[in-house]
Structure formats: structure tokens, C-alpha cells
Design an enzyme around this catalytic site. Structure first.
Site, short mmCIF file in Angstrom:
data_model
loop_
_atom_site.label_atom_id
_atom_site.label_comp_id
_atom_site.label_asym_id
_atom_site.label_seq_id
_atom_site.Cartn_x
_atom_site.Cartn_y
_atom_site.Cartn_z
N ASP A 171 -22.39 8.24 5.08
CA ASP A 171 -21.83 7.26 4.16
C ASP A 171 -20.94 8.01 3.17
O ASP A 171 -21.36 9.04 2.63
CB ASP A 171 -22.98 6.55 3.42
CG ASP A 171 -22.52 5.37 2.60
OD1 ASP A 171 -21.67 5.56 1.70
OD2 ASP A 171 -23.03 4.25 2.83
N PHE A 187 -10.26 5.07 6.09
CA PHE A 187 -10.41 3.65 6.48
C PHE A 187 -11.74 3.05 6.00
O PHE A 187 -11.87 1.83 5.98
CB PHE A 187 -10.37 3.50 8.01
CG PHE A 187 -9.11 4.00 8.64
CD1 PHE A 187 -7.99 3.20 8.71
CD2 PHE A 187 -9.03 5.28 9.15
CE1 PHE A 187 -6.81 3.65 9.29
CE2 PHE A 187 -7.86 5.76 9.73
CZ PHE A 187 -6.74 4.94 9.79
N SER A 232 -3.43 -2.47 2.03
CA SER A 232 -3.31 -3.81 2.61
C SER A 232 -2.22 -4.60 1.91
O SER A 232 -1.94 -4.40 0.72
CB SER A 232 -4.65 -4.53 2.44
OG SER A 232 -4.51 -5.91 2.63
N TYR A 242 -11.85 -7.91 -2.88
CA TYR A 242 -11.41 -6.99 -1.82
C TYR A 242 -10.03 -6.43 -2.14
O TYR A 242 -9.81 -5.21 -2.10
CB TYR A 242 -11.39 -7.71 -0.46
CG TYR A 242 -10.62 -6.96 0.59
CD1 TYR A 242 -11.15 -5.81 1.18
CD2 TYR A 242 -9.35 -7.38 1.00
CE1 TYR A 242 -10.43 -5.10 2.13
CE2 TYR A 242 -8.63 -6.68 1.95
CZ TYR A 242 -9.17 -5.54 2.52
OH TYR A 242 -8.45 -4.83 3.45
N LYS A 287 -8.59 -2.39 -3.12
CA LYS A 287 -7.45 -1.68 -2.53
C LYS A 287 -6.47 -1.25 -3.62
O LYS A 287 -5.94 -0.13 -3.62
CB LYS A 287 -6.74 -2.57 -1.50
CG LYS A 287 -7.55 -2.85 -0.24
CD LYS A 287 -7.80 -1.59 0.56
CE LYS A 287 -8.43 -1.87 1.91
NZ LYS A 287 -8.81 -0.64 2.63
N ASN A 316 -1.23 -7.90 9.27
CA ASN A 316 -2.38 -8.47 9.99
C ASN A 316 -2.55 -7.77 11.33
O ASN A 316 -1.92 -8.15 12.32
CB ASN A 316 -2.16 -9.97 10.20
CG ASN A 316 -2.13 -10.75 8.90
OD1 ASN A 316 -3.16 -11.22 8.43
ND2 ASN A 316 -0.96 -10.86 8.30
N ASN A 346 -13.59 -13.65 10.55
CA ASN A 346 -12.86 -14.13 9.38
C ASN A 346 -11.37 -14.32 9.69
O ASN A 346 -10.69 -15.05 8.99
CB ASN A 346 -12.97 -13.11 8.24
CG ASN A 346 -14.37 -13.02 7.68
OD1 ASN A 346 -14.86 -13.99 7.13
ND2 ASN A 346 -15.02 -11.89 7.85
N ASN A 347 -10.89 -13.63 10.70
CA ASN A 347 -9.45 -13.59 10.96
C ASN A 347 -9.07 -14.47 12.15
O ASN A 347 -9.87 -14.69 13.05
CB ASN A 347 -8.99 -12.16 11.19
CG ASN A 347 -9.22 -11.29 9.96
OD1 ASN A 347 -9.10 -11.78 8.84
ND2 ASN A 347 -9.57 -10.04 10.17
N ARG A 384 2.42 -15.64 9.14
CA ARG A 384 1.98 -14.28 8.80
C ARG A 384 2.63 -13.26 9.72
O ARG A 384 3.08 -13.58 10.82
CB ARG A 384 0.45 -14.16 8.94
CG ARG A 384 -0.36 -15.06 8.03
CD ARG A 384 -0.25 -14.67 6.57
NE ARG A 384 -1.05 -15.52 5.71
CZ ARG A 384 -0.61 -16.64 5.14
NH1 ARG A 384 0.63 -17.05 5.37
NH2 ARG A 384 -1.39 -17.36 4.35
N GLY A 395 -5.93 -20.40 -2.32
CA GLY A 395 -5.39 -19.04 -2.34
C GLY A 395 -4.49 -18.72 -1.15
O GLY A 395 -3.79 -17.70 -1.17
#
Length: 344
Positions: free
Chosen positions: A62, A84, A128, A152, A156, A183, A202-203, A235, A299
Site C-alpha cells: 500500500d 496510478f 484527470s 475525487y 487529483k 475517458n 460507474n462508466n 465526451r 453535475g
């Protein structure tokens, strides 16, 4: 055999990290992977070895564990770091913000301290397009104002600011590159590695893929009343292999540069609507993708795509693959691995 140096890849067993490992090996580098496997699988290393003939060294660490990081740096003669590792779900970040700051920000600080202690000054950070917030116009270039609309995105942004400050300090040796990507979709053409989300994706693209393979009943399209050609959000989707090659190009550039901090967008420069992606996937898999329209999500913005000239000028990098290839490679991965890296 790799001869260009050892690159520590944090989160190297994840979706993007694993594709970067393949491209690093192809370019003659030796990836050394640090991953706690919280959102990845050790099976990935077997697959990377099958593709490349080289097995990346995997350390179950970790990045918040300074002693374990020190041991890796001490034993592995690291020349540069690609970072990453981190939590990455926008919605979840609003639910458990403390975990996101702890993993993404505190973990990064621990990593950078370990790097400095071992005289490793080159780092490429996985940032991102979320750092652009809700942009005033498109395409988005690197000079746009930065802000964030969720925890999130703020993690970043914070790590970007930390790296900028480190690079600006008097007598700084830091050579840092911030890659803001749009993306990432697709998978390696072998079908051996790809995106393997935990739970319901989620994507958009992994969700469509799971509908196509029969794991989910239908796609929800959030909003069809945007000011776009077909009313759905637009996108910039980039093939993960193009993205991985962008990281290698950034590393090769770093090896010729002195200290400083540089920022590049990695995208295609093209926007595709939700329905265009659905249509391209239907062609790739040969079946209709059922969908239903739902209200807009708070959003979400109408359009978001990149201006990528700077990466082309300075890194000699440009995305090669279009939406058809992205969807074909996604379908190959999903159809060959309906349960991802987990056995059926």
C-alpha cells in the site's frame, strides 16, 4: 531484454497500469509494480507475461506504507515512477471523502517522500480531465482554469498542486509530468487484459459491455435534452493502449529534460455522444444494446473533449485508434472474460 531502466508503477495491476506495463516492456523498460490489489487482481501479471514474455515484479504494498515502499526502492534500483494508485469512483468519493483524501493525497505524499529519500526525482502522475471542472468552452486545453466538483477531482487537483510546488522549490530536482486524461476505454487487442470494475460499473463503456454480455438488463442514458446533436452528453473517449503509449512518450521526454513540471492532455480531440458510443458498440458485438432514458445527473455537462496539440508537439504523441476500434477491443475483452479476472 529491457535495458532502458526500472520504472516503478504504482497501481500497476489496475486497468490503466497494466496496459502501461505492456507498453513499457515493449519500449524496453522494466516495470516494477506496487499494488495493494484493492481494486485489481494478481492474475493481471500472468496476462501481461503472456502478452510480452516478461513478468513484471509485483510487490503487494500500500503506498501509505512508508517502510514497505522504502524496501522496494532499496531493492529495485528505480529510475522513475508512474503513479496510478488511488481510489477513482466519483460518486463514491462524495460518500467516503476521508478515504479518498487518505488514499489519494496522503498516499501520494508518502510515495514522494520515499522517492526523495532514495534520490528518485522523475514522476509521471495519472491526473484527470475532472480538474477542469465545468469548462466554459471546448475543446479544453492545458491553460484552462482548474477546479473540481467532487472529492475525487479535488484529490487529483491537490496532488497536481503538490507536484507543482515541489518542482518550483529552490534547487528542486523534481522532474514531474501531469497527464490529464479524458475517458479511457478499450482493452489490449489480445483480449487478455481490460477493465474489470468491481460491482456495477460507474462508466459508460464497461456498463454497455455488461449489458451486451447479459450481466445487466439495460443501459441508463442520463439525459437526452442536452444541446448536442442527439441530445446526449458528448465526451472524449481514448483507447487505453493509446493512453499507455502516451505515458511512455512522456517518460522518454523526461529522460531528456531537466527539472520542472509539465502538463499534457491525453485524449483524441474528438467528442462522441452516448448514443454514438452505443451504436458503435452494437456494431462491434452484432447485437442491439437496450437502453432507457433517465433524468440528467447533477453535475454532468453537455460537452467535454480535449485539445491535444501540446502532447503532439512536445511528446510526438497522438491517439491512433477511433471509436470503432475502441468498442471492438472492449467487446473482445468482455466476451472472452465475462467475469473479468474472476473465475465464473
Amino acid at each position: 531484454m529491457a535495458t532502458n531502466g526500472n520504472v516503478l508503477v504504482t497501481g500497476g495491476a489496475g486497468y490503466i497500469g497494466s496496459h502501461v506495463c505492456v507498453e513499457l516492456i515493449n519500449a524496453g523498460f522494466t516495470p516494477v509494480v506496487v499494488d495493494n490489489l484493492c481494486n485489481s487482481n494478481r492474475e493481471v501479471m500472468d496476462r501481461v507475461e503472456t502478452i510480452t514474455g516478461t513478468r513484471p515484479e509485483l510487490h503487494l504494498v500500500d503506498i501509505r506504507d512508508r517502510a514497505a515502499l522504502d524496501e522496494v526502492f532499496h531493492n529495485c534500483s528505480v529510475d522513475a515512477v508512474m503513479h496510478f494508485a488511488g481510489l477513482k469512483a466519483v460518486g463514491e468519493s462524495s460518500t467516503i471523502p476521508l478515504s479518498y483524501y487518505q488514499n489519494n493525497v496522503a498516499g501520494s505524499l508518502t510515495l514522494f517522500e520515499a522517492m526523495a529519500a532514495h534520490d528518485v526525482w522523475k514522476v509521471i502522475f495519472s491526473s484527470s480531465a475532472t480538474v477542469y471542472g465545468d469548462p466554459a468552452s471546448v475543446p479544453i486545453d492545458e491553460s484552462f482554469p482548474i477546479s473540481a466538483t467532487n472529492p475525487y477531482g479535488r484529490t487529483k487537483l491537490m496532488v497536481e498542486e503538490i507536484l507543482r510546488d515541489m518542482s518550483r522549490a529552490p534547487d528542486a530536482q523534481w522532474n514531474t509530468t501531469l497527464l490529464r486524461y479524458f475517458n479511457p476505454v478499450g482493452a489490449h487487442e489480445s483480449g487478455l487484459i481490460g477493465e474489470d470494475p468491481l460491482g456495477i460499473p460507474n462508466n459508460l463503456v464497461p456498463y454497455i459491455a455488461q449489458v451486451a454480455v447479459g450481466k445487466l438488463p439495460a443501459l441508463q442514458v442520463f439525459g437526452d435534452d442536452y444541446n448536442t446533436a442527439d441530445g446526449t452528453g458528448v465526451r472524449d473517449y481514448i483507447h487505453v493502449v493509446d493512453l499507455a503509449r502516451g505515458h511512455v512518450a512522456a517518460l522518454q521526454k523526461q529522460l531528456t529534460q531537466s527539472s520542472g513540471c509539465r502538463v499534457y492532455n491525453l485524449g483524441t480531440g474528438n467528442g462522441y455522444s452516448v448514443l454514438e458510443v452505443v451504436d458503435a458498440f452494437a456494431k462491434a458485438c452484432g447485437k442491439e444494446i437496450p437502453y432507457k432514458v433517465a433524468p440528467r445527473r447533477a453535475g454532468d455537462i453537455a460537452r467535454c473533449y480535449a485539445k491535444t496539440d501540446l502532447a503532439q508537439q512536445e511528446l510526438g504523441w497522438k491517439a491512433e485508434f477511433g471509436i470503432e476500434r475502441m468498442m471492438q477491443d472492449t467487446w473482445r475483452w468482455q466476451s472472452q472474460n465475462p467475469n473479468g479476472y474472476r473465475p465464473g
